[in-house]
Each structure stands twice: as C-alpha cells, then as structure tokens.
Design a protein around this motif. Structure first.
Motif, PDB file in Angstrom:
ATOM      1  N   ARG A   1     -15.532  84.502  80.660  1.00 10.11           N
ATOM      2  CA  ARG A   1     -16.388  85.296  80.791  1.00 10.11           C
ATOM      3  C   ARG A   1     -17.829  85.210  80.910  1.00 10.11           C
ATOM      4  N   ARG A   2     -18.188  84.255  79.411  1.00  7.44           N
ATOM      5  CA  ARG A   2     -19.930  84.270  79.296  1.00  7.44           C
ATOM      6  C   ARG A   2     -19.996  83.795  80.587  1.00  7.44           C
ATOM      7  N   HIS A   3     -19.273  82.575  81.173  1.00 11.09           N
ATOM      8  CA  HIS A   3     -19.565  81.830  81.790  1.00 11.09           C
ATOM      9  C   HIS A   3     -20.170  82.668  83.261  1.00 11.09           C
ATOM     10  N   VAL A   4     -18.847  82.848  83.562  1.00 13.89           N
ATOM     11  CA  VAL A   4     -19.304  83.511  85.158  1.00 13.89           C
ATOM     12  C   VAL A   4     -20.449  85.126  84.949  1.00 13.89           C
ATOM     13  N   ASP A   5     -20.923  85.610  83.544  1.00 12.63           N
ATOM     14  CA  ASP A   5     -21.988  86.477  83.542  1.00 12.63           C
ATOM     15  C   ASP A   5     -23.115  85.929  84.017  1.00 12.63           C
ATOM     16  N   TRP A   6     -23.047  84.597  82.906  1.00 16.50           N
ATOM     17  CA  TRP A   6     -24.322  84.236  82.788  1.00 16.50           C
ATOM     18  C   TRP A   6     -24.662  83.641  84.390  1.00 16.50           C
ATOM     19  N   LEU A   7     -23.878  83.213  85.633  1.00 20.40           N
ATOM     20  CA  LEU A   7     -23.621  82.974  86.511  1.00 20.40           C
ATOM     21  C   LEU A   7     -24.674  84.301  87.820  1.00 20.40           C
ATOM     22  N   THR A   8     -24.162  85.296  87.151  1.00 21.29           N
ATOM     23  CA  THR A   8     -24.376  86.534  88.150  1.00 21.29           C
ATOM     24  C   THR A   8     -25.215  86.548  87.962  1.00 21.29           C
TER      25      THR A   8
ATOM     26  N   SER B   1     -13.763  88.540  95.102  1.00 20.93           N
ATOM     27  CA  SER B   1     -13.256  87.754  96.041  1.00 20.93           C
ATOM     28  C   SER B   1     -14.960  86.829  96.774  1.00 20.93           C
ATOM     29  N   ALA B   2     -16.042  87.310  96.823  1.00 24.69           N
ATOM     30  CA  ALA B   2     -17.004  86.457  97.025  1.00 24.69           C
ATOM     31  C   ALA B   2     -17.343  85.188  95.583  1.00 24.69           C
ATOM     32  N   VAL B   3     -17.119  86.496  94.215  1.00 29.59           N
ATOM     33  CA  VAL B   3     -17.150  86.046  93.297  1.00 29.59           C
ATOM     34  C   VAL B   3     -16.239  84.649  92.811  1.00 29.59           C
ATOM     35  N   LYS B   4     -14.821  84.971  93.065  1.00 27.14           N
ATOM     36  CA  LYS B   4     -13.940  84.561  92.320  1.00 27.14           C
ATOM     37  C   LYS B   4     -14.039  83.331  93.477  1.00 27.14           C
ATOM     38  N   GLN B   5     -14.465  83.337  94.777  1.00 24.81           N
ATOM     39  CA  GLN B   5     -14.518  82.025  95.710  1.00 24.81           C
ATOM     40  C   GLN B   5     -15.640  80.502  94.780  1.00 24.81           C
ATOM     41  N   TYR B   6     -17.108  81.381  94.353  1.00 22.75           N
ATOM     42  CA  TYR B   6     -17.722  80.708  94.036  1.00 22.75           C
ATOM     43  C   TYR B   6     -17.282  80.473  92.714  1.00 22.75           C
ATOM     44  N   VAL B   7     -16.751  81.325  92.468  1.00 26.82           N
ATOM     45  CA  VAL B   7     -16.816  80.921  90.709  1.00 26.82           C
ATOM     46  C   VAL B   7     -15.172  79.496  90.134  1.00 26.82           C
ATOM     47  N   THR B   8     -14.735  79.418  90.885  1.00 31.57           N
ATOM     48  CA  THR B   8     -13.562  78.575  91.082  1.00 31.57           C
ATOM     49  C   THR B   8     -14.165  77.455  91.714  1.00 31.57           C
ATOM     50  N   GLY B   9     -14.574  77.360  92.493  1.00 33.65           N
ATOM     51  CA  GLY B   9     -15.700  76.302  93.603  1.00 33.65           C
ATOM     52  C   GLY B   9     -16.841  75.768  92.435  1.00 33.65           C
TER      53      GLY B   9
ATOM     54  N   ILE C   1      -8.015  80.043  85.417  1.00 32.60           N
ATOM     55  CA  ILE C   1      -7.778  81.190  85.238  1.00 32.60           C
ATOM     56  C   ILE C   1      -8.814  82.632  85.075  1.00 32.60           C
ATOM     57  N   TYR C   2      -9.232  82.471  84.604  1.00 31.53           N
ATOM     58  CA  TYR C   2     -10.260  83.917  84.480  1.00 31.53           C
ATOM     59  C   TYR C   2     -10.506  84.345  85.416  1.00 31.53           C
ATOM     60  N   ALA C   3     -10.629  83.487  86.907  1.00 27.96           N
ATOM     61  CA  ALA C   3     -11.115  84.203  88.123  1.00 27.96           C
ATOM     62  C   ALA C   3      -9.842  84.721  88.521  1.00 27.96           C
ATOM     63  N   GLU C   4      -8.622  84.076  88.027  1.00 27.20           N
ATOM     64  CA  GLU C   4      -7.132  84.514  88.957  1.00 27.20           C
ATOM     65  C   GLU C   4      -7.109  85.817  87.901  1.00 27.20           C
TER      66      GLU C   4
END
Length: 259
Positions: free
Chosen positions: A189-196, A215-223, A253-256
């Motif tokens: 969760r912290r990693h995604v917050d950091w990315l955004t 959907s855009a965030v999910k695709q970017y994070v998993t990629g 897992i977080y993205a899903e």
C-alpha cells in the motif's frame, strides 16, 4: 556440546527471563533440561535464536516470528536472505556516514556544502531516454519539473522515503513472510501511495471515473512489478531476483484486492 541458559543470555545480549518466555510460548525450546531444571541449548537452538534476534531487529512481533520460523525451515536459506539485507543496510549506512562526515568537515572548516555530494548517487536524469520511450516525453518533462522544483530538504526527504521503502521490502523478503500477509500488504500500500505521488507517471495522470482510473493504476502497478523482476537494475533495489519476485507478488495481490 550445549550451553546453559545463562551462557546463551550473556552471549546473545539478552536475558534468561526472555529465553524462558520464548520457551513458554513455544518459540525457542531448549535442547534439553537438566535434573536441576536448568535449560540447555545446542548448536541448532543457537542458530534458531540468531534468526529470532534478526527478525526482532526487523521489527517483527513474536507471533509473526513464530510463523516465519514455521514456514521457512531451511535455516541456511533464511540466513542467506538476512545476510543480503544486512549487506544492503551496511552499504546504506556507509554512504550515510560518508555523507554526514563530509558535511561536518565542510561546516567546521567554513567551506561550502555541495548538494551534489550530499546526495551523491541519485541522478534522476539517467533514465530520461527510457522514461520517454516507455511513457512519452510529457511524462519525463512533468517528472523532471517536479523534481527540480523541490528544495534540498524535500529532495532529501523523498530520497529517504524511497530508500526506506526498498529496505522494508528487503527486510520483509528476508523475514520469509508471505506476499499476501498483513505486513507485506502494508508495504505494498505504501509503495502504491509512493508511485501515485510522482507526477508524470501513468498513475498520477489517470483521469476519468473511478473504474477507469483504478484500471490504469492496477495495470501500471502490476506492470512495474514484472519489470522489477525482469530488469536487474531494479531487482538490485530489492535485494536481487528473489526479493524483486516477492515485491512483484505482493503488489499483484494488492492490486487484485484493492485497485
């Protein structure tokens, strides 16, 4: 050969009371108990204690440590993960020591403090061509403008946050916890917050309704997770290929479940 509880407490820098508590909760059992009731520990118990102390140093609680020990029974493999994290930590501390020493010398000598030296190792322009190829020139321009617009303190804080995130990933992987565990998902969760929070990325620029942006965030994070594994340059930030794979799995897992 075995050692008494007093010997182990002294050698490990802990207390007999702590070792008795570990015994009571089933975390570390003595190898034998003498007729007088004294606990004794053999070599295998010492290895287990070393792992426990390392995991405590990573900030894990005793219940989580118990799960880690149960899930990862190969002590040599687990300690190899710890060793990689310790090497990363040693390198980070060595660079910090060198940087602070240089700053002190400059201040005491009345010289000028060079920001380039204080924050040596962070060159945000080195990936310019790659960012433009992958996400377009506008992405790099926005990110570059954001970085150049920050003051020295803001850059230092952002760099520290990035380093801490990487170290926490390495520590979690070394601890042997599952990618879907509460602790691993908290880091995700912290990693995604950091990315955004980085302008110019597909995540920060996602617009439209909630479903579209999600959907855009999910695709970017998993990629990105897949890229961490595929590219050795990124894998090094997470302790190598195994650590990067752990990050990828946790982010997926977080993205899903959340994006």
């Amino acid at each position: 050969m075995d050692w008494s509880i007093q010997d182990i407490a002294r050698l490990a820098g802990t207390t007999s009371r702590t070792l008795r508590h570990y015994d009571e909760i089933g975390l570390l059992k003595p190898s034998r108990t003498g007729p007088n009731g004294y606990r004794y520990y053999n070599q295998a118990a010492l290895v287990e204690l070393q792992r426990i102390l390392l995991l405590r140093g990573l900030g894990l609680g005793l219940p989580v440590i118990g799960q880690v020990l149960q899930n990862e029974t190969d002590a040599a493999k687990a300690l190899a993960g710890h060793l990689e994290w310790l090497k990363q930590e040693k390198d980070r501390l060595s660079r910090q020591i060198a940087s602070v020493t240089q700053t002190i010398n400059a201040v005491q000598g009345g010289g000028d403090i060079m920001a380039e030296d204080m924050f040596n190792g962070f060159d945000h322009t080195q990936y310019k061509d790659e960012v433009e190829e992958r996400w377009g020139k506008d992405a790099y321009t926005k990110g570059d403008s954001w970085w150049r617009g920050m003051g020295a303190d803001e850059k230092a804080a952002w760099k520290q946050r990035s380093q801490q995130l990487g170290q926490d990933w390495i520590a979690a992987a070394a601890a042997g916890i599952a990618p879907g565990s509460v602790d691993a998902q908290a880091i995700a969760r912290r990693h995604v917050d950091w990315l955004t929070g980085i302008p110019g990325t597909p995540v920060s620029d996602a617009r439209g309704d909630t479903d579209t942006r999600g959907s855009a965030v999910k695709q970017y994070v998993t990629g990105l997770g897949e890229m961490y594994v595929a590219d050795p340059r990124f894998a090094r930030n997470y302790g190598g290929a195994d650590g990067a794979a752990f990050v990828r799995d946790a982010l997926k897992i977080y993205a899903e479940e959340n994006l």
